[in-house]
Design a protein around this motif. Structure first.
Motif, PDB file in Angstrom:
ATOM      1  N   ALA A 165       0.816  -1.217   0.000  1.00 45.94           N
ATOM      2  CA  ALA A 165       0.000   0.000   0.000  1.00 45.94           C
ATOM      3  C   ALA A 165       0.849   1.266   0.000  1.00 45.94           C
ATOM      4  O   ALA A 165       0.472   2.270  -0.624  1.00 45.94           O
ATOM      5  CB  ALA A 165      -0.932  -0.003   1.210  1.00 45.94           C
ATOM      6  N   LEU A 166       2.000   1.254   0.676  1.00 45.89           N
ATOM      7  CA  LEU A 166       2.807   2.471   0.778  1.00 45.89           C
ATOM      8  C   LEU A 166       3.289   2.957  -0.595  1.00 45.89           C
ATOM      9  O   LEU A 166       3.033   4.115  -0.964  1.00 45.89           O
ATOM     10  CB  LEU A 166       3.981   2.240   1.730  1.00 45.89           C
ATOM     11  N   PRO A 167       3.975   2.126  -1.390  1.00 51.40           N
ATOM     12  CA  PRO A 167       4.383   2.632  -2.714  1.00 51.40           C
ATOM     13  C   PRO A 167       3.201   2.849  -3.653  1.00 51.40           C
ATOM     14  O   PRO A 167       3.229   3.766  -4.487  1.00 51.40           O
ATOM     15  CB  PRO A 167       5.315   1.532  -3.238  1.00 51.40           C
ATOM     16  N   LEU A 168       2.153   2.020  -3.535  1.00 51.66           N
ATOM     17  CA  LEU A 168       0.994   2.187  -4.409  1.00 51.66           C
ATOM     18  C   LEU A 168       0.273   3.501  -4.106  1.00 51.66           C
ATOM     19  O   LEU A 168      -0.176   4.204  -5.031  1.00 51.66           O
ATOM     20  CB  LEU A 168       0.040   1.005  -4.248  1.00 51.66           C
ATOM     21  N   ALA A 169       0.144   3.845  -2.825  1.00 49.59           N
ATOM     22  CA  ALA A 169      -0.487   5.109  -2.459  1.00 49.59           C
ATOM     23  C   ALA A 169       0.320   6.287  -2.992  1.00 49.59           C
ATOM     24  O   ALA A 169      -0.241   7.283  -3.469  1.00 49.59           O
ATOM     25  CB  ALA A 169      -0.624   5.209  -0.936  1.00 49.59           C
ATOM     26  N   PHE A 170       1.646   6.170  -2.933  1.00 49.69           N
ATOM     27  CA  PHE A 170       2.492   7.234  -3.491  1.00 49.69           C
ATOM     28  C   PHE A 170       2.255   7.373  -4.990  1.00 49.69           C
ATOM     29  O   PHE A 170       2.112   8.487  -5.511  1.00 49.69           O
ATOM     30  CB  PHE A 170       3.966   6.932  -3.218  1.00 49.69           C
ATOM     31  N   ALA A 171       2.213   6.244  -5.694  1.00 52.03           N
ATOM     32  CA  ALA A 171       2.048   6.291  -7.148  1.00 52.03           C
ATOM     33  C   ALA A 171       0.700   6.892  -7.537  1.00 52.03           C
ATOM     34  O   ALA A 171       0.616   7.732  -8.451  1.00 52.03           O
ATOM     35  CB  ALA A 171       2.189   4.879  -7.723  1.00 52.03           C
ATOM     36  N   ILE A 172      -0.363   6.473  -6.838  1.00 50.71           N
ATOM     37  CA  ILE A 172      -1.709   6.964  -7.185  1.00 50.71           C
ATOM     38  C   ILE A 172      -1.833   8.451  -6.912  1.00 50.71           C
ATOM     39  O   ILE A 172      -2.308   9.222  -7.760  1.00 50.71           O
ATOM     40  CB  ILE A 172      -2.772   6.167  -6.411  1.00 50.71           C
ATOM     41  N   THR A 173      -1.421   8.874  -5.732  1.00 50.80           N
ATOM     42  CA  THR A 173      -1.559  10.300  -5.396  1.00 50.80           C
ATOM     43  C   THR A 173      -0.557  11.152  -6.164  1.00 50.80           C
ATOM     44  O   THR A 173      -0.835  12.323  -6.457  1.00 50.80           O
ATOM     45  CB  THR A 173      -1.392  10.514  -3.882  1.00 50.80           C
ATOM     46  N   PHE A 174       0.600  10.578  -6.527  1.00 50.48           N
ATOM     47  CA  PHE A 174       1.541  11.295  -7.387  1.00 50.48           C
ATOM     48  C   PHE A 174       0.888  11.572  -8.743  1.00 50.48           C
ATOM     49  O   PHE A 174       0.945  12.693  -9.265  1.00 50.48           O
ATOM     50  CB  PHE A 174       2.823  10.481  -7.568  1.00 50.48           C
ATOM     51  N   GLY A 175       0.255  10.533  -9.305  1.00 47.87           N
ATOM     52  CA  GLY A 175      -0.428  10.716 -10.584  1.00 47.87           C
ATOM     53  C   GLY A 175      -1.576  11.706 -10.483  1.00 47.87           C
ATOM     54  O   GLY A 175      -1.769  12.545 -11.380  1.00 47.87           O
ATOM     55  N   ALA A 176      -2.331  11.626  -9.371  1.00 48.05           N
ATOM     56  CA  ALA A 176      -3.440  12.566  -9.197  1.00 48.05           C
ATOM     57  C   ALA A 176      -2.919  13.991  -9.051  1.00 48.05           C
ATOM     58  O   ALA A 176      -3.517  14.953  -9.574  1.00 48.05           O
ATOM     59  CB  ALA A 176      -4.260  12.171  -7.968  1.00 48.05           C
ATOM     60  N   GLY A 177      -1.799  14.162  -8.356  1.00 44.77           N
ATOM     61  CA  GLY A 177      -1.219  15.486  -8.202  1.00 44.77           C
ATOM     62  C   GLY A 177      -0.715  16.046  -9.517  1.00 44.77           C
ATOM     63  O   GLY A 177      -0.905  17.237  -9.816  1.00 44.77           O
ATOM     64  N   VAL A 178      -0.065  15.196 -10.322  1.00 41.63           N
ATOM     65  CA  VAL A 178       0.408  15.638 -11.638  1.00 41.63           C
ATOM     66  C   VAL A 178      -0.769  16.056 -12.507  1.00 41.63           C
ATOM     67  O   VAL A 178      -0.738  17.099 -13.185  1.00 41.63           O
ATOM     68  CB  VAL A 178       1.226  14.517 -12.306  1.00 41.63           C
ATOM     69  N   ALA A 179      -1.834  15.247 -12.500  1.00 44.57           N
ATOM     70  CA  ALA A 179      -3.015  15.586 -13.299  1.00 44.57           C
ATOM     71  C   ALA A 179      -3.631  16.902 -12.837  1.00 44.57           C
ATOM     72  O   ALA A 179      -4.032  17.741 -13.663  1.00 44.57           O
ATOM     73  CB  ALA A 179      -4.040  14.448 -13.198  1.00 44.57           C
ATOM     74  N   MET A 180      -3.696  17.104 -11.535  1.00 45.06           N
ATOM     75  CA  MET A 180      -4.275  18.331 -11.002  1.00 45.06           C
ATOM     76  C   MET A 180      -3.419  19.542 -11.379  1.00 45.06           C
ATOM     77  O   MET A 180      -3.942  20.608 -11.750  1.00 45.06           O
ATOM     78  CB  MET A 180      -4.386  18.209  -9.479  1.00 45.06           C
ATOM     79  N   GLU A 181      -2.107  19.381 -11.346  1.00 43.97           N
ATOM     80  CA  GLU A 181      -1.229  20.499 -11.684  1.00 43.97           C
ATOM     81  C   GLU A 181      -1.333  20.840 -13.163  1.00 43.97           C
ATOM     82  O   GLU A 181      -1.384  22.022 -13.541  1.00 43.97           O
ATOM     83  CB  GLU A 181       0.208  20.138 -11.313  1.00 43.97           C
ATOM     84  N   ARG A 182      -1.371  19.808 -14.020  1.00 42.80           N
ATOM     85  CA  ARG A 182      -1.432  20.049 -15.457  1.00 42.80           C
ATOM     86  C   ARG A 182      -2.770  20.645 -15.890  1.00 42.80           C
ATOM     87  O   ARG A 182      -2.823  21.498 -16.787  1.00 42.80           O
ATOM     88  CB  ARG A 182      -1.212  18.733 -16.204  1.00 42.80           C
ATOM     89  N   LEU A 183      -3.861  20.170 -15.241  1.00 47.01           N
ATOM     90  CA  LEU A 183      -5.185  20.587 -15.681  1.00 47.01           C
ATOM     91  C   LEU A 183      -5.645  21.897 -15.045  1.00 47.01           C
ATOM     92  O   LEU A 183      -6.412  22.649 -15.668  1.00 47.01           O
ATOM     93  CB  LEU A 183      -6.211  19.488 -15.379  1.00 47.01           C
ATOM     94  N   VAL A 184      -5.222  22.179 -13.828  1.00 42.51           N
ATOM     95  CA  VAL A 184      -5.756  23.331 -13.102  1.00 42.51           C
ATOM     96  C   VAL A 184      -4.661  24.280 -12.626  1.00 42.51           C
ATOM     97  O   VAL A 184      -4.653  25.474 -12.973  1.00 42.51           O
ATOM     98  CB  VAL A 184      -6.613  22.867 -11.894  1.00 42.51           C
ATOM     99  N   ILE A 185      -3.732  23.766 -11.825  1.00 41.45           N
ATOM    100  CA  ILE A 185      -2.810  24.628 -11.090  1.00 41.45           C
ATOM    101  C   ILE A 185      -1.937  25.458 -12.022  1.00 41.45           C
ATOM    102  O   ILE A 185      -1.706  26.653 -11.779  1.00 41.45           O
ATOM    103  CB  ILE A 185      -1.938  23.785 -10.138  1.00 41.45           C
ATOM    104  N   ARG A 186      -1.431  24.876 -13.125  1.00 38.08           N
ATOM    105  CA  ARG A 186      -0.475  25.595 -13.968  1.00 38.08           C
ATOM    106  C   ARG A 186      -1.091  26.827 -14.639  1.00 38.08           C
ATOM    107  O   ARG A 186      -0.366  27.714 -15.085  1.00 38.08           O
ATOM    108  CB  ARG A 186       0.109  24.657 -15.020  1.00 38.08           C
ATOM    109  N   HIS A 187      -2.422  26.852 -14.689  1.00 42.49           N
ATOM    110  CA  HIS A 187      -3.089  28.012 -15.263  1.00 42.49           C
ATOM    111  C   HIS A 187      -3.318  29.120 -14.233  1.00 42.49           C
ATOM    112  O   HIS A 187      -3.801  30.201 -14.602  1.00 42.49           O
ATOM    113  CB  HIS A 187      -4.439  27.606 -15.870  1.00 42.49           C
ATOM    114  N   LEU A 188      -3.018  28.822 -12.955  1.00 48.02           N
ATOM    115  CA  LEU A 188      -3.354  29.765 -11.884  1.00 48.02           C
ATOM    116  C   LEU A 188      -2.143  30.220 -11.082  1.00 48.02           C
ATOM    117  O   LEU A 188      -2.293  30.753  -9.980  1.00 48.02           O
ATOM    118  CB  LEU A 188      -4.383  29.132 -10.936  1.00 48.02           C
TER     119      LEU A 188
END
Length: 642
Positions: A411-434
């Protein structure tokens, strides 16, 4: 008829072969005492039972105490029996042979509470040397609950044959307790009392307090004996006077209703005490009439407030030790003071461990935010939801992998991978424009946090989901009776240290860390040196989100996993980063320590209201920021100028 003949045969056998002593023959010798035992006389029979050394005696005593002994009204024999409807299942007290009979021909033995306590004391003597360690343990716990002077000798006698080191240590401890309370030689008692100075257990303090038990008394002269303290009677004059009345040292206070009743009972020719009835329309006049009756000896004297004050001041109110020996109480008082000092230090250390544990939880929750907010300046209100995503990842992994240790490692590395991907998606889709638009960033991430919470509710429901820790994380590390900390909290502390060193290594020793620091300080200059600021921002935000996911797995082992669990940590995470110093990992560590220890300290001062403790903590932090707006570890150089 056959049953009666068999019973008579058993009785004749027990009488005819008394030389080969069995339990039934001893019971027949004391038949009346078994049937109608008395606390004052049952000791003779119990001594005979103990002296016999018969292995069946402990079983008989246990059944006698729980009222499972029945007597045959025809033969007088005693049986161990269980009743079902009107039928008894009888068991021979010596052989264990079972028969059945109607309960109409038998009488149940019902020893009272006092006798059962005496039986329990005798039973302990057998259990202390029983071959079954569990029975010996039960006997020791019985002694600990109901200590008595008669238990000291059999406890000491059983010590030599004790091979179990744990039980032997427990016996030695109880021998020390009993010697301190009931020893016959004062020097031995004092030695036992002084040996308790290093024992901070509740039992040891209870023994010392029992030795120092006092009785409140009052006297008209300076009292004699082992005086514990002289009390101030004027702290509560009314209660003090009641004690005088109870000790027959002062007349009782006459109430208004008593005055009225006395006046009505002494009306003579329309007058009371020489005062016409028509004039007895106020309390002062009634009191004057009552005093006339009191002076004549007709009624008890009237006690005035001045009388109460004088009587209380003239008397001596004191506490008298129940223990007569001054040397013993002095030793107990000195030892108890030393023990309480040790307990105070132990409680301080335990509170410090609790604060350290809470600080590690806050640090684990805030360390990801220290990157996204501290390094990038992005106000990410959805940071708590990344923690929630990590916790739910651990829960799903446990559903697939039932081995909790393996599932945790997965669970530890899998949780990192999932939330890392979610964070990258959030930054690319929303944060980088703001970027450089903090208000819009705050509103956007707040909306994302609400959306993520609702998605979690739709998938997992509103009920809390269990994230079970492995067996090796169960229980607690017990340092003493006062100091202990759960293994889960220790694991979270270790996990927080691991991420501290990992993050420091990434930021200080890797190319990614160098580029992150370069982009943070001067993105234009970093871009001119061939660094892609957009890629670095994406990786940095993903790293912070991934660490939050791993933190969620650790926090999920300690807290309930719900869709709203992240909201419980977002405020503390921001406070940790801001108080510690924006942009500093060590500042985040310092902020977590300050908030964790502060909250535990306030909760210790006000344990009944945790909400008030959090309120006080926030107020303190607001004041702290007023005096040190850049936090504990203030940024330096270009970062400070920004």
């Amino acid at each position: 008829m056959v049953r009666i003949l068999l019973s008579l045969l058993c009785l004749l056998t027990s009488v005819g072969f008394a030389s080969a002593q069995d339990l039934q023959s001893i019971l027949q010798t004391h038949s009346d005492e078994v049937a109608k035992p008395s606390r004052n006389s049952v000791g003779v029979m119990l001594d005979d039972l103990v002296t016999s050394g018969l292995p069946q005696v402990p079983v008989f005593l246990e059944r006698w105490a729980d009222r499972s002994i029945w007597k045959d009204d025809t033969t007088g024999l005693f049986y161990i029996a269980t009743e079902a409807d009107d039928t008894l299942t009888l068991r021979n007290v010596d052989t264990g042979e079972e028969t059945t009979a109607s309960s109409d021909d038998f009488s149940q033995m019902r020893p009272n509470g006092g006798v059962r306590r005496v039986i329990g004391t005798a039973l302990v003597q057998f259990q202390l040397s029983d071959t079954n360690p569990e029975r010996r343990q039960a006997a020791l716990e019985s002694i600990a609950r109901r200590s008595d002077a008669s238990q000291l000798e059999p406890l000491m006698a059983s010590l030599d044959g004790e091979e179990d080191p744990t039980l032997r240590a427990r016996k030695e401890q109880l021998i020390n307790f009993l010697t301190a309370r009931f020893g016959e030689v004062p020097e031995e008692r004092i030695k036992a009392i002084e040996s308790l100075s290093s024992d901070t257990s509740v039992e040891a303090r209870a023994v010392l307090n029992q030795i120092l038990s006092v009785t409140t008394a009052v006297a008209t002269e300076q009292p004699e004996g082992n005086i514990a303290s002289i009390l101030d009677p004027m702290a509560d004059p009314s209660a003090s006077y009641e004690k005088l009345v109870g000790a027959d040292l002062a007349p009782a206070i006459v109430s208004y209703s008593d005055i009225r009743a006395a006046l009505e009972a002494n009306i003579v020719e329309g007058r009371v005490g020489g005062i016409p009835l028509a004039q007895l329309d106020d309390q002062e006049t009634r009191s004057d009439a009552y005093r006339v009756l009191a002076d004549a000896g007709t009624v008890p004297p009237l006690v005035t407030p001045d009388d109460i004050t004088t009587a209380v001041q003239d008397a001596v109110f004191y506490e008298l030790y129940d223990e007569d020996d001054v040397a013993i109480t002095d030793a107990a008082r000195a030892t108890l003071d030393e023990v309480e000092t040790r307990v105070g230090w132990a409680q301080t250390l335990d509170l410090a461990l609790d604060g350290l544990s809470l600080a590690s939880i806050y640090f684990l929750a805030a360390i990801g935010l220290a990157i996204t907010f501290g390094q990038m300046g992005v106000i990410n209100m959805a940071h708590g939801e990344f923690i929630m995503m990590g916790a739910y990842t651990g829960y799903v992994v446990q559903l697939i992998i039932p081995d909790y240790t393996v599932s945790l490692l997965v669970a530890l590395p899998l949780a990192f991978a999932i939330t890392f991907g979610a964070g990258v998606a959030m930054e690319r889709l929303v944060i980088r424009h703001l970027y450089h638009r903090p208000l819009e960033t705050l509103l956007a991430t707040f909306g994302i946090s609400i959306a993520l919470q609702q998605i979690a509710k739709n998938i997992f429901g509103t009920q809390a989901r269990p994230l079970t820790s492995p067996d090796w994380l169960g229980g607690a590390l017990v340092i003493s009776d006062v100091i202990q900390i759960s293994y889960i909290r220790i694991a979270i502390f270790v996990l927080a240290l691991m991420f501290l060193f990992i993050l420091l290594y990434i930021l200080k020793r890797t190319r990614l860390g160098l580029e992150v620091r370069a982009v943070t300080q001067n993105p234009g200059m970093a871009a001119s040196m061939g660094i892609n600021p957009g890629r670095i921002n994406m990786m940095t935000f993903g790293l912070g989100s991934g660490i939050a996911g791993v933190a969620g797995v650790g926090i999920g082992l300690y807290a309930q996993v719900t869709s709203e669990m992240g909201a419980n940590y977002i405020v503390q995470s921001f406070m940790t980063v801001v108080v510690g110093g924006v942009g500093s990992v060590f500042g985040t560590l310092a902020g977590a320590g300050l908030i964790g220890f502060l909250q535990k300290g306030i909760e210790w001062l006000n344990p009944s209201n945790t909400l008030a403790a959090q309120t006080y903590m926030i107020l303190f932090i607001i004041l702290f920021i007023q005096f040190r707006p850049k936090g504990i570890v203030a940024p330096k150089g270009r970062a400070a100028a920004d």
